[in-house]
Design a protein around this motif. Structure first.
Motif, mmCIF file in Angstrom:
data_model
loop_
_atom_site.group_PDB
_atom_site.id
_atom_site.type_symbol
_atom_site.label_atom_id
_atom_site.label_comp_id
_atom_site.label_asym_id
_atom_site.label_seq_id
_atom_site.Cartn_x
_atom_site.Cartn_y
_atom_site.Cartn_z
ATOM 1 N N GLY A 70 0.816 -1.208 0.000
ATOM 2 C CA GLY A 70 0.000 0.000 0.000
ATOM 3 C C GLY A 70 0.848 1.256 0.000
ATOM 4 O O GLY A 70 2.075 1.221 0.143
ATOM 5 N N GLY A 80 -11.499 0.741 -2.093
ATOM 6 C CA GLY A 80 -11.138 0.624 -0.687
ATOM 7 C C GLY A 80 -12.353 0.678 0.213
ATOM 8 O O GLY A 80 -13.464 0.930 -0.234
ATOM 9 N N ARG A 88 -10.016 4.761 -2.934
ATOM 10 C CA ARG A 88 -9.410 3.654 -3.646
ATOM 11 C C ARG A 88 -8.059 3.352 -3.026
ATOM 12 O O ARG A 88 -7.460 4.192 -2.373
ATOM 13 N N ARG A 89 -7.599 2.154 -3.210
ATOM 14 C CA ARG A 89 -6.330 1.715 -2.650
ATOM 15 C C ARG A 89 -5.258 1.775 -3.723
ATOM 16 O O ARG A 89 -5.376 1.124 -4.756
#
Length: 155
Positions: A50, A83, A96-97
């Motif tokens: 991440g 996300g 969002r990731r």
């Protein structure tokens, strides 16, 4: 200890006389202490990191990395997944990731070291970091496309 043993130890990437602290793999693998997240890509579980993990290895905060993206100093990641808001369990999605592969993180870390942007929070805008990062992301995307095409042709 013999002279031969001392010479052999000198060639190792770590101090053999030092007391163990932290993760001994950290010197060999700068990503050893980072958390990965598994996502299915074309049905295959694939590890990703991440934005927080990218920020850790670059010595910055995630909001700084987002700012670099907004300014165009860092390409947006090629893998972006929906996300969830960890503060609100009822939330279906939230943002969002941004996800990066191991190759992205290792490449960006190498570029940051080459351009000396890790030391004293040097300004990346005054370095070649943005250009090198864009080239890294393009090269990795090209490699992924070529590999996918090779797999498709072999089927």
């Amino acid at each position: 200890m013999t002279d031969a043993a001392t010479r052999q130890d000198a060639d190792l990437p770590w101090d053999t006389n030092a007391q163990p602290t932290g993760n001994p793999l950290q010197k060999l693998d700068p990503l050893a202490n980072l958390k990965t997240k598994l996502y299915r890509v074309n049905g295959v579980p694939t590890p990703f990191y991440g934005i927080g993990e990218l920020a850790k290895i670059l010595g910055r905060r995630p909001d700084t990395i987002r700012g670099w993206e907004e300014r165009g100093w860092l390409p947006k990641p090629t893998a972006v997944f929906p996300g969830r808001d960890p503060r609100n369990a009822d939330s279906a999605t939230h943002g969002r990731r941004r996800l990066y592969t191991r190759a992205h993180l290792l490449g960006l870390l190498k570029i940051a070291q080459e351009e000396d942007v890790l030391a004293n929070h040097s300004r990346i805008s005054q370095s070649r970091f943005p250009q090198k990062a864009r080239k890294l992301f393009k090269d990795l995307a090209d490699r992924e496309r070529a590999e996918a095409q090779r797999k498709k042709q072999s089927v």
